[in-house]
Design a protein around this motif. Structure first.
Motif, PDB file in Angstrom:
ATOM      1  N   VAL A  36       0.853  -1.189   0.000  1.00  0.00           N
ATOM      2  CA  VAL A  36       0.000   0.000   0.000  1.00  0.00           C
ATOM      3  C   VAL A  36       0.890   1.241   0.000  1.00  0.00           C
ATOM      4  O   VAL A  36       1.774   1.387   0.843  1.00  0.00           O
ATOM      5  CB  VAL A  36      -0.931   0.007   1.234  1.00  0.00           C
ATOM      6  CG1 VAL A  36      -1.745   1.298   1.280  1.00  0.00           C
ATOM      7  CG2 VAL A  36      -1.850  -1.205   1.206  1.00  0.00           C
ATOM      8  N   ASP A  37       0.661   2.143  -0.967  1.00  0.00           N
ATOM      9  CA  ASP A  37       1.408   3.392  -1.056  1.00  0.00           C
ATOM     10  C   ASP A  37       0.592   4.468  -0.338  1.00  0.00           C
ATOM     11  O   ASP A  37      -0.435   4.916  -0.853  1.00  0.00           O
ATOM     12  CB  ASP A  37       1.610   3.772  -2.525  1.00  0.00           C
ATOM     13  CG  ASP A  37       2.428   5.039  -2.688  1.00  0.00           C
ATOM     14  OD1 ASP A  37       2.561   5.791  -1.707  1.00  0.00           O
ATOM     15  OD2 ASP A  37       2.916   5.292  -3.808  1.00  0.00           O
ATOM     16  N   PRO A  38       1.027   4.906   0.860  1.00  0.00           N
ATOM     17  CA  PRO A  38       0.219   5.866   1.625  1.00  0.00           C
ATOM     18  C   PRO A  38       0.078   7.214   0.931  1.00  0.00           C
ATOM     19  O   PRO A  38      -0.939   7.895   1.090  1.00  0.00           O
ATOM     20  CB  PRO A  38       0.976   5.998   2.949  1.00  0.00           C
ATOM     21  CG  PRO A  38       2.367   5.540   2.648  1.00  0.00           C
ATOM     22  CD  PRO A  38       2.248   4.507   1.582  1.00  0.00           C
ATOM     23  N   ALA A  40       0.041   7.787  -2.487  1.00  0.00           N
ATOM     24  CA  ALA A  40      -0.932   7.625  -3.562  1.00  0.00           C
ATOM     25  C   ALA A  40      -2.346   7.495  -3.011  1.00  0.00           C
ATOM     26  O   ALA A  40      -3.303   8.040  -3.577  1.00  0.00           O
ATOM     27  CB  ALA A  40      -0.580   6.407  -4.414  1.00  0.00           C
ATOM     28  N   THR A  41      -2.471   6.798  -1.885  1.00  0.00           N
ATOM     29  CA  THR A  41      -3.784   6.640  -1.258  1.00  0.00           C
ATOM     30  C   THR A  41      -4.320   7.985  -0.785  1.00  0.00           C
ATOM     31  O   THR A  41      -5.506   8.302  -0.981  1.00  0.00           O
ATOM     32  CB  THR A  41      -3.689   5.666  -0.072  1.00  0.00           C
ATOM     33  OG1 THR A  41      -3.258   4.390  -0.551  1.00  0.00           O
ATOM     34  CG2 THR A  41      -5.025   5.521   0.629  1.00  0.00           C
ATOM     35  N   ALA A  42      -3.468   8.800  -0.175  1.00  0.00           N
ATOM     36  CA  ALA A  42      -3.889  10.116   0.312  1.00  0.00           C
ATOM     37  C   ALA A  42      -4.290  11.030  -0.837  1.00  0.00           C
ATOM     38  O   ALA A  42      -5.268  11.786  -0.743  1.00  0.00           O
ATOM     39  CB  ALA A  42      -2.770  10.751   1.134  1.00  0.00           C
ATOM     40  N   SER A  44      -5.372  10.109  -3.882  1.00  0.00           N
ATOM     41  CA  SER A  44      -6.630   9.621  -4.446  1.00  0.00           C
ATOM     42  C   SER A  44      -7.813  10.025  -3.575  1.00  0.00           C
ATOM     43  O   SER A  44      -8.862  10.447  -4.080  1.00  0.00           O
ATOM     44  CB  SER A  44      -6.587   8.102  -4.598  1.00  0.00           C
ATOM     45  OG  SER A  44      -5.603   7.711  -5.535  1.00  0.00           O
ATOM     46  N   ALA A  45      -7.640   9.906  -2.267  1.00  0.00           N
ATOM     47  CA  ALA A  45      -8.712  10.272  -1.350  1.00  0.00           C
ATOM     48  C   ALA A  45      -8.999  11.770  -1.393  1.00  0.00           C
ATOM     49  O   ALA A  45     -10.151  12.197  -1.269  1.00  0.00           O
ATOM     50  CB  ALA A  45      -8.354   9.846   0.074  1.00  0.00           C
ATOM     51  N   THR A  70       1.005  14.897  -7.002  1.00  0.00           N
ATOM     52  CA  THR A  70       2.070  13.886  -7.065  1.00  0.00           C
ATOM     53  C   THR A  70       3.388  14.525  -7.471  1.00  0.00           C
ATOM     54  O   THR A  70       4.438  14.266  -6.862  1.00  0.00           O
ATOM     55  CB  THR A  70       1.686  12.778  -8.057  1.00  0.00           C
ATOM     56  OG1 THR A  70       0.465  12.163  -7.635  1.00  0.00           O
ATOM     57  CG2 THR A  70       2.779  11.723  -8.146  1.00  0.00           C
TER      58      THR A  70
END
Length: 259
Positions: A36-38, A40-42, A44-45, A70
């Motif tokens: 899990v890439d934190p 990229a997750t942040a 996207s969210a 990014t």
């Protein structure tokens, strides 16, 4: 004469061994869980944040927020200064990326821009946003990870403001952490365009002029992305002209503080 007891023992051994072997194969075939890439997750969210106004979301195709966030290198926990946040398009996005352990300082002048930033800061969903006055508020900030300015670097050259922009660039350099980043997004002017006159008339700036000025303050150029470039923009009309508004050719430059 065959020994029935021997047959029974062999058959029982086979029945016991077969399930154990099958179970062993099933465990060995399980794939590893993806990492899990934190960051990229942040990001996207933040783009999917339901608190974003529909008018902001409708501009995502042109402004490409995920790519901008990014490229800037933003991450959870960062402390960010957003210079001239406009209506707050990026303010909400940056707030969600840096999260509760990070902070966003929105540097805004008095008037509608400051009112918009204050309304965002008052929303509990963006509790990590503070509004500061654009001129006096930058002194005394904690060391920053990122300074962000979008479609506003040219405004600092407006003749009505009479700003010493090279001195402002040096101030930004001084309040960044070593290795911190400055992200500049702005409307492209024709090569060689006079900076102040073009800011006054077209609200654009020659990318080469912006880069030279920022590097002159001590920043190191750290890359660019062309994802919001538009070769159909003639560079000769004001950015508010209906023929090009919302679709201008824009440069995206990143600069780093040495260290």
């Amino acid at each position: 004469m065959r020994n029935p007891t021997l047959y029974f023992v062999i058959a029982a051994a086979l029945l016991i061994a077969a399930p154990a072997s099958a179970a062993h194969k099933k465990v060995a075939a399980q794939p590893a869980a993806p990492a899990v890439d934190p960051v990229a997750t942040a990001i996207s969210a933040s783009v999917a944040d339901p608190g974003r106004p529909p008018a902001d979301v409708s501009r995502d195709t042109a402004r490409k927020p995920a790519e901008m966030l990014t490229f800037a290198g933003l991450k959870p926990g960062d402390t960010v200064l957003e210079v001239l946040p406009g209506g707050g398009y990026f303010t909400r996005l940056i707030s969600k990326v840096v999260g509760p352990t990070g902070h966003v300082y929105a540097g805004a002048p008095a008037g509608k821009m400051q009112e918009a930033a204050t309304a965002i800061a008052a929303d509990p969903a963006y509790a990590n946003v503070s509004v500061i006055p654009i001129m006096g508020g930058m002194h005394g900030l904690p060391p920053l990870d990122v300074i962000w300015t979008s479609q506003n670097y040219h405004d600092m050259h407006l003749s009505t403001l009479k700003l010493d922009v090279p001195a402002l660039d040096k101030l930004w350099l001084s309040i960044l952490k070593p290795g911190g980043e400055l992200l500049v997004i702005d409307h492209v002017a024709a090569a060689g365009s006079p900076v102040t006159e073009t800011a006054d008339t077209l609200h654009r700036i020659d990318p080469a002029a912006a880069r030279a000025e920022i590097e002159g303050a001590g920043f190191v150029f750290d890359g660019e992305t062309d994802v919001i470039r538009n070769s159909a923009d003639p560079h000769t009309v004001i950015v508010f002209d209906p023929s090009i508004r919302g679709r201008t050719d824009q440069f995206v430059y990143k600069f780093r503080k040495p260290g």
